[in-house]
Write an enzyme that holds these catalytic residues in place. Structure first.
Site, PDB file in Angstrom:
ATOM      1  N   LEU A 191       0.855  -1.309  -0.095  1.00 61.92           N
ATOM      2  CA  LEU A 191      -0.118   0.038  -0.292  1.00 61.92           C
ATOM      3  C   LEU A 191       0.858   1.188   0.001  1.00 61.92           C
ATOM      4  O   LEU A 191       2.045   1.170   0.595  1.00 61.92           O
ATOM      5  CB  LEU A 191      -0.884   0.155   1.104  1.00 61.92           C
ATOM      6  N   ASP A 192       0.397   2.131  -0.619  1.00 64.25           N
ATOM      7  CA  ASP A 192       1.217   3.532  -0.621  1.00 64.25           C
ATOM      8  C   ASP A 192       1.300   3.957   0.858  1.00 64.25           C
ATOM      9  O   ASP A 192       0.381   3.701   1.670  1.00 64.25           O
ATOM     10  CB  ASP A 192       0.556   4.840  -1.347  1.00 64.25           C
ATOM     11  N   ARG A 193       2.472   4.536   1.197  1.00 65.38           N
ATOM     12  CA  ARG A 193       2.720   4.787   2.600  1.00 65.38           C
ATOM     13  C   ARG A 193       1.534   5.994   3.144  1.00 65.38           C
ATOM     14  O   ARG A 193       1.164   5.422   4.502  1.00 65.38           O
ATOM     15  CB  ARG A 193       3.862   5.927   2.681  1.00 65.38           C
ATOM     16  N   THR A 195      -1.544   5.566   2.375  1.00 63.64           N
ATOM     17  CA  THR A 195      -2.671   4.847   2.450  1.00 63.64           C
ATOM     18  C   THR A 195      -3.062   3.779   3.418  1.00 63.64           C
ATOM     19  O   THR A 195      -2.196   3.161   3.969  1.00 63.64           O
ATOM     20  CB  THR A 195      -2.942   3.886   1.088  1.00 63.64           C
TER      21      THR A 195
END
Length: 473
Positions: A191-193, A195
């Protein structure tokens, strides 16, 4: 008679400089060590430093850390001074000379005092730095499932999944290992940081391979929820615009015909008069796919620090209308975050701005943690004098000032704030006072709500900002 010339030569021969072979002498380069792939982080890594909590943030105490790399092919035949001056420009050359004097630069595990040493194939370089990590939210990592095969957690926003860039201890992998004794985990997806939401790890390579096969076969269903700007259409919306990576270094993408094909389906859940809560179903897994598609549709995520800014122009990238070159776009993004002192949200430091120079990006910065600056260095002007050792008196003065401080922070127990002895005289970061971000600034309204495979389904709670009656304070 035969001994006289030799004696004369001994009297006139110059003293050997540490790190530089004598004329005609061949410097020994040991064979490359075989790296043990798959070794997880262990107690020695976790003991490098400690956490403390302050103002709703999880913080990491600064610590000494070794960056290691083998000599790149393009470095062979070049001096260390030249390599530092041309590729590792986050620090001025005098920093690397001071680091060598302090014993922090080692070549094939031998201290380097002379940066004029010429690099050879298989040379092994170790660079010890004083490392600072950005704070993350203090929110607890909640477990959704743990069994013999997987660990599934609800990842808080602002935490990277694994060590990358400036983050190491403030990552999900390190926290799970250090605080929950969960080691040798295999990352199934990322996951994006910024997110939050469902994050899965496998406990064995076999389980990881099995689930990864489902991902490749498009058998993994993913469901996200977000809050976007404006009134999103009530009917289902499908976006299949191709996405191109503008910069891996800064982490920016955009819609472009030359990009990779992808597909996202959106369904509106609610609208409060200003913003909409939207469910997102990504059928592919491109970088920033949901965020980029929402921007293209004219409904960027409310607090997206990249895709909902004026850097994209008056329309903020709606319909792909940017009217800027990639370089101009990156410069605008960096300038906005510099003015807000929020470059951390772009995952770059002040020195890591090479994309703005128009130079081709390389992988050098990742190995020795010396990111690249915009200001060019004229390597040809680095004279032989610059590669010579600093005087013995300077070495002594430096060692007396720095050596005691470099060890004390390793053994100190932290309670709160900065402890005496955590400052490093070589470290430029120690001289900078950075304002702490608000925990609110570290949350982006994008959440991985559900992941479902052929034999599993994991769901997290709907975040507070996604409730129908939620209003931003």
């Amino acid at each position: 008679m035969e001994g006289a010339p030799a004696a004369k030569r001994r009297r006139t021969a110059p003293a050997k400089v540490a790190g530089r072979p004598e004329e005609g002498e061949r410097r020994y380069v040991p064979p490359p060590r075989r790296r043990n792939a798959g070794v997880s982080f262990g107690e020695a890594h976790f003991a490098e430093t400690s956490y403390y909590f302050e103002g709703g943030l999880r913080k990491v105490r600064p610590y000494l850390f070794d960056f290691q790399t083998y000599c790149k092919g393009r470095w062979v035949g070049r001096s260390l001074l030249h390599v530092f001056g041309s590729e590792f420009r986050a620090q001025p050359l005098h920093y690397y000379r001071a680091a060598a004097l302090a014993g922090r630069l080692r070549l094939n595990e031998q201290p380097v005092r002379d940066l004029g040493v010429v690099l050879k194939n298989n040379d092994f370089l170790r660079n010890t730095v004083h490392r600072h990590e950005p704070p993350v939210t203090a929110q607890t990592i909640e477990f959704l499932e743990e069994n013999d095969e997987v660990v599934v957690v609800d990842k808080p926003s602002s935490l990277p999944v694994h060590p990358c860039g400036r983050f190491r201890h403030n990552t999900v992998i390190f926290i799970l290992g250090k605080e929950h004794n969960l080691k040798e985990l295999h990352t199934i997806h990322r996951l994006d940081r910024l997110t939050s939401g469902v994050l899965m790890f496998a406990k064995s390579a076999e389980v990881s391979k099995r689930i990864d096969e489902q991902v490749r076969q498009r058998q993994l269903e993913k469901e996200y929820v977000c809050r976007v700007v404006g009134e999103f259409p009530e009917n289902e919306v499908t976006c299949e615009e191709p996405i191109l990576v503008v910069s891996y270094k800064v982490g920016v993408c955009r819609v472009d015909p030359k990009g990779k094909l992808c597909k996202t389906v959106f369904q509106r859940l609610s609208y409060n008069g200003k913003t909409s809560v939207v469910k997102c179903f990504p059928y592919t897994g491109r970088t920033h796919q949901i965020r980029v598609h929402l921007q293209f549709l004219g409904h960027p995520i409310v607090n997206d620090p990249i895709y909902n800014t004026d850097a994209w122009g008056p329309a903020k990238g709606k319909g792909g209308n940017i009217n800027k070159t990639d370089e101009e776009l990156l410069r605008s993004l960096v300038e906005i975050h510099l003015s807000k002192q929020s470059l951390g949200l772009l995952d770059i430091a002040e020195g890591d701005l090479r994309p703005l120079t128009g130079e081709k990006e390389q992988d050098a910065a990742g190995d020795c943690a010396m990111p690249l600056q915009v200001t060019p260095v004229n390597v040809d002007s680095c004279s032989a004098e610059e590669s010579k050792d600093i005087s013995e008196s300077e070495i002594s003065a430096y060692s007396q000032n720095s050596a005691p401080q470099l060890q004390v922070h390793k053994s100190r127990e932290a309670s709160s704030g900065e402890q005496q002895g955590e400052r490093d005289p070589l470290c430029e970061e120690c001289k900078i006072v950075r304002p702490d971000p608000s925990p609110k600034d570290l949350v982006m309204y994008l959440h991985a709500l559900r992941y479902k495979g052929t034999d599993f389904e994991y769901c997290s709670k709907m975040p507070a900002w996604a409730q129908d009656d939620w209003e931003e304070s």
